[in-house]
Scaffold this motif. Structure first.
Motif, PDB file in Angstrom:
ATOM      1  N   SER A  85       3.369 -17.286  15.962  1.00  0.00           N
ATOM      2  CA  SER A  85       2.756 -17.609  17.256  1.00  0.00           C
ATOM      3  C   SER A  85       3.687 -17.251  18.406  1.00  0.00           C
ATOM      4  O   SER A  85       3.229 -17.023  19.523  1.00  0.00           O
ATOM      5  N   LEU A  86       4.987 -17.190  18.137  1.00  0.00           N
ATOM      6  CA  LEU A  86       5.929 -16.906  19.232  1.00  0.00           C
ATOM      7  C   LEU A  86       5.693 -15.540  19.876  1.00  0.00           C
ATOM      8  O   LEU A  86       5.546 -15.459  21.101  1.00  0.00           O
ATOM      9  N   LEU A 101       8.528  -4.982  25.975  1.00  0.00           N
ATOM     10  CA  LEU A 101       8.618  -6.244  25.245  1.00  0.00           C
ATOM     11  C   LEU A 101       7.382  -6.416  24.354  1.00  0.00           C
ATOM     12  O   LEU A 101       7.488  -6.775  23.181  1.00  0.00           O
ATOM     13  N   ASP A 148       2.639 -15.765  21.947  1.00  0.00           N
ATOM     14  CA  ASP A 148       2.861 -16.488  23.201  1.00  0.00           C
ATOM     15  C   ASP A 148       3.413 -15.540  24.253  1.00  0.00           C
ATOM     16  O   ASP A 148       2.941 -15.492  25.397  1.00  0.00           O
ATOM     17  N   LEU A 149       4.440 -14.796  23.863  1.00  0.00           N
ATOM     18  CA  LEU A 149       5.101 -13.932  24.836  1.00  0.00           C
ATOM     19  C   LEU A 149       4.207 -12.778  25.272  1.00  0.00           C
ATOM     20  O   LEU A 149       4.233 -12.370  26.428  1.00  0.00           O
ATOM     21  N   ILE A 157       1.894 -14.158  27.780  1.00  0.00           N
ATOM     22  CA  ILE A 157       2.595 -14.376  29.049  1.00  0.00           C
ATOM     23  C   ILE A 157       2.819 -13.053  29.766  1.00  0.00           C
ATOM     24  O   ILE A 157       2.661 -12.959  30.992  1.00  0.00           O
TER      25      ILE A 157
END
Lengths: 243, 780
Positions: B314-315, B272, B318-319, B322
């Motif tokens: 930014s997405l 990912l 973010d991931l 995480i």
């Protein structure tokens, strides 16, 4: 341009501070300030929430799973098999994506809804248009009758003001912190901004784009005075100029 | 001593060069830190008079440039140089001498930029992003600023060369069994960083070329009232925003290497992370640059579009964060120094990232743009996330580089002081959202005074703590305990040689202590030194120093002349070495899908062509932008003679055709055909140049009024763009002379003619660019 009925606490603090600094009258928070601070609180809320959750999780996990001093690590608990990397928990990923995208879409929507801070007010508001010329290193204000004032922008209270900003040398940026408005002064172009000063007093105008050795001192003052006083001041200005 | 010189000055070994980069970038980090301390001292109290305004502007501008382009970017390159070949089992980088040349260009570029402080005009003082028209000769006169810009151009050239070189290595030089799926995370992130750099840096290069032309020749690109400053904003930020990820991604690669080792588990969501970075971060980073221009008066719709693209980028981050955090769950975490530096990097990145999302709002940015809030945000990203991540990498790999363990206590003190006082120094800036950046002083204001004082104290301790890193590195090298082969018990391939002593195929370890010498015979075939890279870099530094002097002094021509003689000497020497096959690296076999149909040199050529296209793309876009904004423009045919242009175009295009036929001949094995067609291409190429010279002579000395480079915007744009193209043609002709000589000597065969094919690719690129330039200048 009417402010919302309930203002968040911080913006009230800000407006109180502005009034205290300027020492002026009037109790309505300037509309540009209302727009900016209201929007800021949406971002601040989600930003703080995200920071607390993520950093809290990070600190908790790290200290929860840490290897204590006297603990003997038996053997490696993992082996390196690149082929074993899979796509992980995709359901969890989708949930996180949906939450993140929703929050982002929400705050972005709020930004779009606050666009009136950077567009000009509608024609019905009878604005006063003043030219602003940035130059190394002061601000020149050009009133509708052509009178130029250096370093001091005097405007009437409670009236929409439109500034047409340009520069005759290098890039500058015109910034009134107390009213949450700013725009670059670009040589060869005109940019615009608007505000409505609802509280009388004196406010600082700063240049916030590096423009040479005088950058730090490229300051001006915004004087907000009641409308009748402004009319009087404006006519004497014109008279002094014509003499 | 001579051994030392040839070891460190003439080396082309990727590990040695990695060490050189490490020391070099830390040196520039030290210089940038001293400049930062000067600024914080000045700002510790209102109306302070420690620095005057002019000096402060020089210091603030050079601090930014040095930290971003001579400290952070090269620090990532340092680790990549050392580790990428080890991680993928390559013997060295694909083009070792080019690698050495990159390092020396970076170093001497930085040196001449620092020299600007002491020559008339002083250093550059228009901010690290060089506001236009403030950075033009009118407002920032003297040879000093020009010197900074040419030094920067050298650094940018170095990074562009490294980009091609390392991408080629990662694609082509992976050892047996290192499939794409097995490429380690740091190498992946380096590859992403390189792809970003490949498309971002040519834009800066184009901007710098035009800026130096403005300052030295007197062209008018950025001083034009018709939008010069907005043009620069676009050209610069198209580079500037991807650059922040160029700085960040190697640090993330380090975190991805370090977290699994000390969390004792596999990296969570590895795929990912890779897909998000490749498919979202890299492409989106080119679509956000105008968020730096929200208050310049660009259209609201542009504000909105770039606000959306900015929040979109930014997405993936973010991931990715995480995913890194998920690696900490179901883990047994060793709180070692490298681990905690990597951990701090992510924690600080969270704060910096969230403030970045806030800045993506074009309404909030109205207030924050150009204030200390923006500074706080990007210091959290650049200093916090990037530097902490890269320092984690330094600690992690110090045992690998030196064969010794670093001092634990010292490192822990360094970690704790750095983390604490980083926040003390930079967090207050978020509250200084109404203080403009780059002011050398400020009026007394209770809220500003206290925050600035706190920040200064934090900055002193933070900067002081960094000396501990230098001490620790020296300690490790000289008296550190001998390290076990793999002290962190990492599974990475880069630790393998230490486990087995040295496996065949690995080059000599750069700094391994005498107690564990590499087995004899391992490095012999790879021991390749060459004095050419450092010669050429010095020659270019001299020539460019002369160019900078030309801003104010006529005698600059003498220095330029000396520089060109030196350049000719070293390039000649380089070619002679090649001709005699003096410098040879054994070929390497590897699995190279999807590039197995493309030869290594050919792929390198294609990557080079990609950067050239971006360079010319940026220049041609600038030309069109200026033209669209200019109040008037001469009609087609009124200044430039279409007939002369047409004949010269015909010569150049025929030359391209002859080049294709030359390659065709050698493919069929005809050496005489090769020589014949190469000669034709050579003569036609010179015909093109002669036509140009004739045309320029006429326009300068015969036409009334003369159409010169100074005679207005059309002249500036024409001479700079066409001149740049002409320089490319002449360089191509120089190489062609070399190829022709080799062809006459029978140096190319049916099976082996890469040199000719690559020259053809380059030559066709020149042709195609001309096909854009000819209509742009002659026909419209």
């Amino acid at each position: 341009m009417t402010p919302p009925a309930v203002l968040s606490p911080l913006s009230l603090v800000a407006s109180v501070a502005a009034v205290a600094a300027g020492g002026g009258g009037g109790s309505v928070v300037p509309p540009t300030d209302v727009i900016w601070w209201t929007l800021f609180h949406y971002y601040l809320f989600f930003g703080l929430a995200a920071a607390i959750i993520v950093i809290g999780f990070m600190i908790f996990m790290t200290f929860h799973h840490r290897i204590r001093k006297n603990e003997h690590l038996e053997s490696r608990q993992y082996a390196y098999h690149p082929r074993e990397h899979n796509w992980g928990n995709w359901k969890l990923i989708m949930v996180l994506v949906i939450i993140t995208v929703s929050v982002q879409a929400f705050v972005e929507y709020q930004t779009f809804a606050s666009t009136s801070l950077v567009t000009l007010p509608s024609k019905g508001s009878d604005p006063l248009t003043i030219g602003v010329i940035g130059r190394q290193w002061d601000w020149v204000f050009v009133y509708p009758d052509g009178v130029q004032v250096v370093g001091n922008l005097t405007v009437p209270q409670d009236q929409d003001i439109i500034l047409n900003i340009t520069s005759i040398d290098v890039l500058h940026a015109f910034f009134i912190p107390a009213l949450s408005v700013a725009k670059d002064a670009v040589p060869g172009y005109y940019t615009t901004l608007w505000f409505n000063a609802t509280q009388t007093g004196s406010y600082l105008i700063e240049c916030k784009e590096l423009c040479g050795v005088g950058h730090a001192y490229m300051l001006a003052h915004l004087s907000v005075i009641p409308s009748p006083a402004f009319q009087a001041w404006y006519s004497t200005l014109a008279e002094n100029n014509s003499q | 001593m001579t051994r030392w010189i040839s070891r460190w000055l003439f080396t082309t070994n990727h590990k040695d060069i990695g060490i050189l980069y490490l020391v070099g970038s830390l040196y520039f980090g030290f210089v940038g830190g001293v400049l930062a301390m000067l600024m914080r001292t000045q700002l510790s109290a209102p109306l302070n008079s420690f620095l005057d305004a002019g000096t402060y502007n020089e210091v603030v501008s050079m601090h930014g440039l040095i930290m971003i382009l001579w400290f952070l970017s090269p620090l990532g390159v340092a680790l990549a140089n050392y580790l990428v070949p080890l991680q993928i089992g390559a013997k060295d980088l694909a083009l070792p001498r080019l690698n050495a040349l990159s390092f020396w260009l970076f170093l001497f570029g930085g040196m001449i930029a620092l020299l600007a402080f002491v020559i008339p005009g002083g250093a550059e003082s228009s901010g690290w992003y060089m506001d236009m028209p403030l950075a033009t000769a009118q407002y920032n006169p003297g040879a000093g600023p020009t010197l900074v810009f040419v030094g920067l151009a050298m650094d940018v050239a170095a990074i562009m060369m490294t980009t091609v070189n390392m991408l080629l290595t990662i694609i082509y030089m992976r050892g047996p069994g290192v499939t794409w799926r097995r490429v380690p995370m740091f190498t992946w992130f380096t590859a992403f960083m390189l792809i970003q750099a490949m498309f971002a840096f040519p834009s800066l290069m184009a901007g710098l070329l035009l800026l130096v032309a403005d300052r030295v020749i007197g062209t008018l690109y950025f001083s034009a009232a018709s939008g010069g400053s907005i043009l620069w904003d676009n050209v610069f930020w198209f580079f500037g925003h991807p650059e922040t990820y160029v700085v960040l991604l190697p640090a993330f690669g380090m975190v991805a290497e370090i977290f699994p080792v000390f969390a004792h588990r596999n990296l969570a969501e590895r795929n990912l992370i890779l897909v998000l970075t490749a498919a979202a971060v890299v492409p989106l980073s080119y679509l956000v640059w105008q968020h730096h221009m929200f208050i310049t008066g660009i259209a609201i719709s542009e504000n909105q579009a770039f606000s959306i693209s900015t929040i979109m980028i930014s997405l993936p981050f973010d991931l990715i964060v995480i995913a890194f955090l998920k690696t900490l769950t179901k883990a047994r975490i060793e709180l070692t120094v490298p681990m905690m530096f990597a951990w701090s990097s992510i924690l600080i990145f969270v704060v910096g990232g969230i403030s970045g999302v806030m800045l993506s709002s074009y309404v909030l940015d109205v207030v924050w743009n150009g204030t200390y809030f923006v500074l706080a945000h990007f210091h959290y990203i650049m200093v916090g996330a990037s530097v902490f991540g890269l320092f984690a990498g330094i600690y992690f790999y110090l045992p690998r580089m030196t064969g010794r363990l670093f001092h634990q206590g010292l490192a822990k003190v360094h970690l704790i002081l750095s983390f604490t006082f980083f926040n003390v120094a930079f967090f207050p800036w978020f509250f200084l959202y109404d203080m403009p950046r780059r002011v050398f002083t400020y009026q007394p204001l209770p809220s500003w005074d206290m925050l600035n004082l706190i920040s200064t104290i934090g900055a002193y301790v933070f900067a002081g703590a960094q000396i501990l890193l230098a001490i620790n590195m020296w300690y490790t090298l000289t008296r550190g305990e001998i390290s076990p082969p793999n002290p962190w018990r990492s599974p990475g391939l880069e630790w393998v040689p230490n486990i087995t002593g040295a496996s065949p195929g690995y080059s000599q370890d750069a700094l391994l202590p005498a107690s564990s010498p590499p087995p004899a015979g391992v490095q012999s075939e790879l021991e390749h030194t060459s004095a050419r890279p450092i010669e050429l870099a010095i020659a270019m530094a001299v020539a460019l120093f002369g160019v900078a002097l030309l801003t104010s002094y006529q005698f600059g021509w003498i220095v330029v002349g000396i520089g060109f003689v030196l350049i000719a000497y070293s390039i000649g020497g380089w070619m002679r070495d090649d001709y005699r096959e003096k410098f040879k690296i054994p070929p390497q076999v590897s699995e190279t899908w999807p590039f197995d149909k493309v030869a290594k040199e050919r792929l390198g050529m294609w990557l080079f062509i990609a950067t050239e296209i971006f360079l010319f793309g940026a220049v041609i876009s600038s030309d069109i932008y200026i033209r669209l904004n200019a109040p008037s423009w001469p009609a087609a045919g009124s200044v430039l003679d279409v007939m002369t242009g047409g004949w010269s175009s015909l010569a150049l295009i025929s030359s391209g055709g002859a080049m294709v036929l030359a390659v065709n001949s050698i493919r069929q094995g005809s050496q005489s055909g090769l020589v014949r067609w190469l000669s034709a291409a050579f003569i036609l190429g010179w015909t093109f140049i002669v036509f140009h010279a004739y045309e320029w002579y006429n326009m300068y000395y015969m036409d009334k009024p003369a159409f010169t480079v100074f005679s207005g915007l059309p002249g500036s744009v024409y001479y700079v763009t066409v001149g740049m193209h002409a320089i490319h043609v002449v360089s191509g002709l120089v190489v062609m002379a070399f190829v022709l000589r080799k062809a006459i000597a029978g140096g190319y065969r049916k099976e082996h003619h890469t040199g000719v094919t690559n020259l053809m690719l380059y030559w066709l690129l020149i042709d195609i660019i001309w096909m854009f330039l000819f209509p742009l200048f002659y026909l419209t």
